[in-house]
Design an enzyme around this catalytic site. Sequence first.
Site, PDB file in Angstrom:
ATOM      1  N   TRP A  71      -1.035  23.549  10.119  1.00 53.96           N
ATOM      2  CA  TRP A  71      -0.375  22.884   8.993  1.00 53.96           C
ATOM      3  C   TRP A  71       1.141  22.998   9.111  1.00 53.96           C
ATOM      4  CZ3 TRP A  71       3.077  24.450   5.251  1.00 53.96           C
ATOM      5  CH2 TRP A  71       3.339  23.519   4.234  1.00 53.96           C
ATOM      6  N   ASP A  73      -5.222  18.814   7.085  1.00 55.78           N
ATOM      7  CA  ASP A  73      -5.864  19.762   6.166  1.00 55.78           C
ATOM      8  C   ASP A  73      -5.011  20.064   4.942  1.00 55.78           C
ATOM      9  OD1 ASP A  73      -8.205  20.148   7.770  1.00 55.78           O
ATOM     10  OD2 ASP A  73      -7.016  21.402   9.119  1.00 55.78           O
ATOM     11  N   ASP A  74      -3.914  19.366   4.779  1.00 53.83           N
ATOM     12  CA  ASP A  74      -3.017  19.619   3.659  1.00 53.83           C
ATOM     13  C   ASP A  74      -3.700  19.305   2.327  1.00 53.83           C
ATOM     14  OD1 ASP A  74      -0.135  20.015   2.635  1.00 53.83           O
ATOM     15  OD2 ASP A  74      -0.735  18.092   1.772  1.00 53.83           O
ATOM     16  N   VAL A  75      -3.599  20.237   1.393  1.00 51.89           N
ATOM     17  CA  VAL A  75      -4.243  20.078   0.082  1.00 51.89           C
ATOM     18  C   VAL A  75      -3.667  18.883  -0.662  1.00 51.89           C
ATOM     19  CG1 VAL A  75      -4.598  21.163  -2.163  1.00 51.89           C
ATOM     20  CG2 VAL A  75      -4.822  22.527  -0.082  1.00 51.89           C
ATOM     21  N   TRP A 131       1.823  11.880  -0.373  1.00 52.08           N
ATOM     22  CA  TRP A 131       2.315  13.049  -1.109  1.00 52.08           C
ATOM     23  C   TRP A 131       3.069  12.625  -2.375  1.00 52.08           C
ATOM     24  CZ3 TRP A 131       4.704  16.197   3.540  1.00 52.08           C
ATOM     25  CH2 TRP A 131       3.703  16.970   4.127  1.00 52.08           C
TER      26      TRP A 131
END
Length: 305
Positions: free
Chosen positions: A240, A259-261, A301
């Site tokens: 990440w 895999d970033d939340v 984002w």
Amino acid sequence: MTNLRKTCEEEPCKVIIPLPEEFDLRVNLGYLERNKNECMYEVENNTITRVIAIGEIQTLVQINVNDKNQMIVHFLAGKPCETTDVIRYIREWFDLDNDLTPFYQMANADPLLKLPVENFWGLRLIGIPDLFEALCWGVLGQQINLNFAYSLKKQFVEKFGESMEWEEKKYWIFPTYKRIAKLTPIDLADIKMTVKKSEYIIGIAQLMASGELSKKKLREIGDFKDVEKNLIKIRGIGPWTANYVLMRCLRFPNAFPIDDVGLINAIKTVLTMDRKPSKDEILKLSIPWRNWESYATFYLWRILY
């Protein structure tokens, strides 16, 4: 440097940078103002004031955009305006040399990106040109929410960074790796981060101080996967953080923190899913984004923060 004009007959000295058509000051300032704990610049009346530090040189500038779609950079204090390094930094910070036309053509036809592109057209992938700052920001942000990450950065900068004063205001400069390399985790104990994060940041600083790690060396590697592997070898840098730095500092267009939340939650929000998408689903959804994964991630984002 091309696309740059200086006028130094009056004080303060200023430089004019023509902007690409795909630039909207409003949405870029919206990103820059997203957290009240941001300590590396001030935004007031559509004007950015910050210190740009390049090596030992520190320059205080004010940046705004006129109605001719030109960025006006006023040099307030520090290094005289004849340097082009500051302008190079600003162009890199706002990713001004990247033609976004192909990205928008792809995104407008993409069911996942269509909404964020409509909402944030003209947003550039605002970067972190300094490698040490980018790596520290990546480490600080690991496994915590954005507000807490900004709070940690503010504590770190104000404890170990230098500052310049202008009209009774203080403008902070990110701590240098040379200073942090000499510290121990005990020196960082007042900052509310884990001991492990303190160790990681000091270790990164020591690698840079020894010359083993630098932005130049990483760029010379060239291949995306090889650079990623070199970053992941560093203690405290996982996939990440590596991809975050590859996106925002080294400017690899295919960097993809899958895999970033935040990315996962943004996809869930846009597609109104009642569950989180799986990694395989994200990989399938991202097939059209090839070589634009970093911009796709950045725009998604912005849906959340």
